[in-house]
Write an enzyme that holds these catalytic residues in place. Structure first.
Site, mmCIF file in Angstrom:
data_model
loop_
_atom_site.group_PDB
_atom_site.id
_atom_site.type_symbol
_atom_site.label_atom_id
_atom_site.label_comp_id
_atom_site.label_asym_id
_atom_site.label_seq_id
_atom_site.Cartn_x
_atom_site.Cartn_y
_atom_site.Cartn_z
ATOM 1 N N LEU A 1 0.866 -1.189 0.000
ATOM 2 C CA LEU A 1 0.000 0.000 0.000
ATOM 3 C C LEU A 1 0.895 1.229 0.000
ATOM 4 C CD1 LEU A 1 -2.774 1.424 0.373
ATOM 5 C CD2 LEU A 1 -2.476 1.138 2.838
ATOM 6 N N VAL B 1 4.760 -1.154 3.080
ATOM 7 C CA VAL B 1 4.395 0.234 2.813
ATOM 8 C C VAL B 1 5.277 0.711 1.665
ATOM 9 C CG1 VAL B 1 4.241 2.552 3.744
ATOM 10 C CG2 VAL B 1 3.764 0.594 5.220
ATOM 11 N N LYS B 2 4.623 1.259 0.667
ATOM 12 C CA LYS B 2 5.361 1.707 -0.510
ATOM 13 C C LYS B 2 5.797 3.160 -0.336
ATOM 14 C CE LYS B 2 4.374 0.262 -5.044
ATOM 15 N NZ LYS B 2 3.401 0.006 -6.129
ATOM 16 N N ILE B 3 7.081 3.375 -0.531
ATOM 17 C CA ILE B 3 7.626 4.734 -0.410
ATOM 18 C C ILE B 3 8.411 5.036 -1.681
ATOM 19 C CG2 ILE B 3 9.190 6.219 0.920
ATOM 20 C CD1 ILE B 3 8.613 4.565 3.383
#
Ligand SMILES: O=P(O)(O)OC[C@H]1O[C@](O)(CO)[C@@H](O)[C@@H]1O
Length: 950
Positions: A116, A147-149
């Site tokens: 996400l 977690v997408k960064i």
């Protein structure tokens, strides 16, 4: 990780044997709910899922799949559209995480992830990204979440901090080897920090998403352009087509292999750390000339992931080839990149541009997504929200669309909510923005106000008198006139005048022994409330003796002189305002809510309505659907195009809202020769009276609308005049409109490039007034003045310039000369220092319409000193397009102000004279007419003269 594939496996399943995990780059509600994802996972086709803002935009933005959950969420509360989206997305992510949990378990936490992405709006914000990653990690609460960064330079530290916090991170939007190296460094450092803290490294998974096909798309198009331009290197360039992206990826993999041999990694590995796998993203083939599985077939190697769009997944299952390709042809790859450089294909610029484009594309997808969520939310909330319909002429409409797009691209609404003063002038604006959050604050602290309301009721007051000016009185006045009297509570009266007859008339309505007095002043030092308080406190002391203080409530900012006085005099209650909210933005703070409580307005529903207004103006709502921004951009843009007369028409039951709007808009925007001039309550007339300087706002209370007003508005619309129709479905919805207009005014101020939260020019009239009253206190009289002309009951006063311009043999000639100065797009304002009652209001309305129809200009009918705290700012410092007629009169009755040698009548005339001299000094066209003797006769004489003059 599974090392071998079952026999008879399809190519997707066979990837396991090559130690590559196929993930699916897709999610949507029905796909998870109907078991499609589970089927792929159980079959072993898919071992993870990735999402991004564009994927959610397609899932949530179109269709009705999410409506049921939206409805259920909206039945419980009114979230912001941003929060609503996030809830929907998290529900999907959690459901997918559940489906993938067995893979996660079987692989001891090394596969089976669902990703996400943090808000793309934070892509360049280290702190925001770090915080949001932690928040999403906690909210989703699934060990197999990633977690997408994005790998922007600003987010690299956020990646390190998130890894160090034990969060699984999917680093996205990596295009260049240089960026990849930074990512690896951040990942290693993050793990080292976690290790140093004694954290468990074995459960911190990470992937580095290296984007592939977008690079070829860019490079190939550069090659094609050069080739078609007859480039001498065309043949050499042609050999690079469709090769550069894969070569780039292979070198990234080689770098990862080196890292895996480094002593630094060995330490972490020994401590149980998982590697950060390279994930190939953007693997859907863009150029139809290439194989549709090019970016899968060519990138297979141990400990990697390939996230596939559904079509690529199907194609690979059908005809993909599983062979370790990633490690083969490394020299070729180096040669290709060397050739790329030799031939002047600037890969660094391409990857830089791709990063920027990638961030922007996700931002735009998110804008579209949030716009559809907000629109859907509004549709589902139906009549619980006020409506807005706009009808704008083509030039204005085009300019507004342009402004909306500028605001969207620049993220200006998010900057506004983040209190970035450069949205306006870069001045002190950030110190005045707590109106943005005051409704949430009050909603969270409603108990104190509700307790006060209960006590007021128990004490059985039969009247409530609120004394204040501008922002301290106009909001309460709207509440009083809109909601009327409530059972068990006293009638709420407002006093915002120094006119002795008006003070006396108010006094007559009160039963002092049963009146609750509220004095409201943010500064606590405003002249009018101070003297009104002196008067009524003195009266109360005479009636109630030592108990008088118990009948008084003060609303003021902390530490003001009013607070000190209230403490000294034993007031019943002191409520504080928020010093970071200016008067005209204070209606949803204690300045509106305390009088509302005292008058018996049901607080909870009122605040709930206000919150609806706040939510739909939120930072997460893009400009085209953000009610406050929409309105503000129209107001500001219209003013810039010369449509600066904001003409307000309303259903009578809510018409007082216009007086509140007037102050908000005029005091906020009327400065530096710019601004919007509110024209409130001007009865609609024939089309020929309206020029190209108008913007009409129709506040239509649906259940009580007037047919003739609808007709008049329809006529204006058909004639091509710009019209904004705001529909309220019940009276309480004015609470929503309070917030919408606060936002709109702030936005209009930004469009005009002014500071919408100061009112420096109001001060000048106050200084002049003070000079005059001080002179009186010293000498016992005001400085002498002489009329430049007198005719019967009418005497005319002016400064030399205005007097010279309006000479005439009689009153008619003077008025004729004065109004002959009105040019197209000017406005005329009557500024009457008279008791504001039904008779004078009717006279003013009749007279202004006469002027409007005779001069074809916008008109305002204002009472002093009330307007000094409202439109007065714009009259003095806005565009010099006003032509003013100040009206003063002999007072049939005067009242002393206790503790001074002054009277109300004297203060009123000092205020009129003070304001006049400032207006004249600013070269405004103004004359004063003083009515001698009976007010009725004076007004009649003036009306006749005006009639004859036009
Ligand atoms: O609440 P206070 O400080 O008495 O001020 C009353 C009004 O006077 C002004 O400061 C100036 O007119 C307004 O902005 C304000 O609403």
């Amino acid at each position: 990780m599974t090392a071998s594939a079952p026999t008879g496996a399809n190519p997707l399943q066979a990837l396991a044997g090559a130690q590559q995990s196929p993930w699916l780059d897709f999610i949507r509600r029905s796909f998870v709910e109907d078991g499609s994802l589970a089927a792929l996972v159980h079959a072993g086709d898919i071992r993870g899922v990735t999402s991004n803002p564009a994927i959610f935009q397609k899932a949530i933005g179109d269709g009705t799949e999410y409506d049921a959950q939206m409805r259920a969420l909206l039945a419980k509360s009114t979230p912001t559209p941003g929060a609503l989206y996030e809830r929907l997305a998290i529900t999907d992510i959690q459901a997918a995480a559940k489906v993938l949990a067995p893979v996660y378990e079987q692989t001891q936490g090394t596969d089976g992830f669902v990703s996400l992405e943090v808000s793309p709006y934070l892509a360049r914000d280290e702190h925001g990204t770090t915080q949001e990653a932690a928040r999403l990690w906690a909210d989703v609460a699934a060990p197999n979440l990633m977690v997408k960064i994005p790998a922007t330079p600003q987010s690299i530290p956020a990646i390190r901090q998130s890894i160090a916090a034990g969060i699984n991170v999917n680093v996205t939007l990596i295009f260049s080897l240089a960026a990849y190296r930074d990512v690896v460094e951040a990942w290693l450092t993050g793990l080292e920090e976690l290790h140093a803290k004694g954290g468990n490294l074995s459960r911190v998974a990470s992937v580095a998403s290296f984007f592939v096909s977008r690079i070829d798309a860019r490079i190939d198009s550069a090659i094609d352009q050069r080739t078609s331009a007859g480039d001498a290197q065309a043949a050499a360039l042609a050999t690079l087509r469709g090769k550069v992206a894969i070569a780039n990826a292979k070198l990234a993999y080689a770098y990862w292999q080196d890292i895996m041999q480094s002593p630094r990694w060995k330490v972490l590995e020994a401590a149980g750390a998982q590697t950060q796998r390279l994930l190939w993203a953007s693997t859907g083939t863009k150029d139809k000339a290439y194989s549709d599985v090019l970016y899968v077939d060519s990138l297979i190697g141990p400990q990697t992931v390939n996230t596939l769009p559904p079509a690529t997944m199907d194609a690979f299952r059908d005809h993909g080839t599983v062979r370790e390709t990633l490690t083969a042809g490394l020299d070729d790859a180096r040669h290709i990149l060397a050739e790329t450089q030799r031939l002047g294909l600037d890969l660094d610029s391409v990857t830089d541009a791709l990063l920027d484009e990638g961030v922007t594309a996700f931002e735009e997808a998110f804008d579209t997504l949030l716009a559809s969520v907000a629109a859907k939310q509004a549709a589902l909330m139906g009549d619980s929200l006020t409506g807005l319909k706009t009808s704008l002429p083509a030039d204005l409409s085009a300019a507004v669309t342009q402004a909306q797009d500028d605001w969207r691209r620049n993220g200006t609404i998010r900057r506004l909510w983040a209190k970035d003063a450069t949205v306006w002038t870069g001045g002190t604006e950030a110190d005045w923005l707590n109106w943005l959050t005051i409704v949430d604050d009050r909603a969270a602290n409603l108990a104190e106000l509700e307790a006060f309301q209960t006590e007021v009721r128990a004490r059985g007051f039969t009247q409530v008198l609120l004394m204040g000016m501008g922002g301290s009185s106009l909001g309460p006045e709207v509440l009083a006139t809109t909601f009327g009297k409530h059972e068990g509570f006293g009638h709420l009266y407002i006093l915002d005048s120094t006119d002795p007859q008006q003070v006396a008339a108010t006094e007559k309505k009160l039963d002092i022994a049963h009146t609750l007095f509220i004095v409201a002043s943010k500064s606590g030092s405003t002249l009018e409330p101070s003297i009104m308080l002196s008067y009524f406190h003195d009266l109360a002391k005479r009636t109630l003796g030592a108990q008088a203080g118990a009948h008084f409530v003060a609303i003021t900012d902390p530490g003001s002189s009013l607070e000190k006085l209230a403490q000294a005099e034993g007031f019943w209650k002191i409520f504080h305002g928020d010093p970071k909210i200016g008067g005209r933005y204070s209606v949803l703070s204690n300045f509106g809510l305390v009088p509302a409580a005292a008058a018996g307005v049901p607080l909870h529903p009122f605040v709930a309505d206000a919150l609806r207004g706040v939510r739909l103006c939120d930072a997460s709502v893009p400009p085209a659907v953000n009610r406050g921004v929409q309105l503000g951009l129209i107001l500001g843009t219209a003013a810039r195009l010369g449509r600066d007369k904001l003409t307000i028409l309303a259903t009578p039951e809510i018409a007082d809202f216009g007086a509140w709007m007037e102050q908000l808009v005029a005091e906020s925007t009327g400065k530096n020769g710019l601004g919007i001039i509110p024209i409130d309550n001007e009865t609609p007339g024939s089309l020929r009276h309206y020029g190209a300087d108008r913007l009409f706002v129709y506040l239509r209370l649906a259940p009580e609308h007037r047919h003739e007003q609808d007709e008049a508005i329809a006529t204006l619309r058909e004639a091509g005049q710009p019209v904004l129709t705001i529909t309220l479905h019940n009276r309480r919805q004015i609470a929503q409109e309070f917030f919408h207009w606060e936002m709109a005014t702030a936005v209009a101020g930004a469009v005009l490039g002014i500071h919408p939260f100061d009112q420096q020019d109001v001060e000048f009239s106050k200084i002049e007034t003070r000079r005059l009253t001080e002179a009186y206190e010293k000498t016992g009289s005001l400085p002498p003045e002489a009329p430049f002309a007198s005719f019967g009951p009418l005497s005319f006063f002016a400064d030399p310039a205005n007097a010279a311009a309006t000479q005439g043999a009689d009153a008619v000639a003077v008025l004729k000369a004065h109004f002959a100065r009105v040019q197209p797009s000017d406005y005329v304002a009557l500024l009457a220092y008279l008791p504001r009652n039904r008779d004078t209001q009717e006279w003013m309305q009749h007279t202004r319409l006469h002027l409007r129809d005779g001069l074809n200009c916008a008109t305002a009918a204002e009472f002093g000193p009330r307007f000094l705290h409202s439109t007065g700012q714009a009259y003095k410092a806005g565009p010099n397009t006003g032509v003013f007629l100040q009206i003063t009169a002999d007072n049939a009755q005067d009242l002393p102000i206790p503790g001074t040698s002054l009277t109300f009548g004297l203060v009123e005339s000092a205020q009129a004279r003070g304001d006049f001299s400032v207006l004249a000094e600013r070269e405004r066209r103004i004359i004063r007419v003083h009515l001698h003797g009976s007010l009725k006769e004076g007004l009649a004489a003036l009306a006749t003269a005006l009639h004859d003059a036009l």
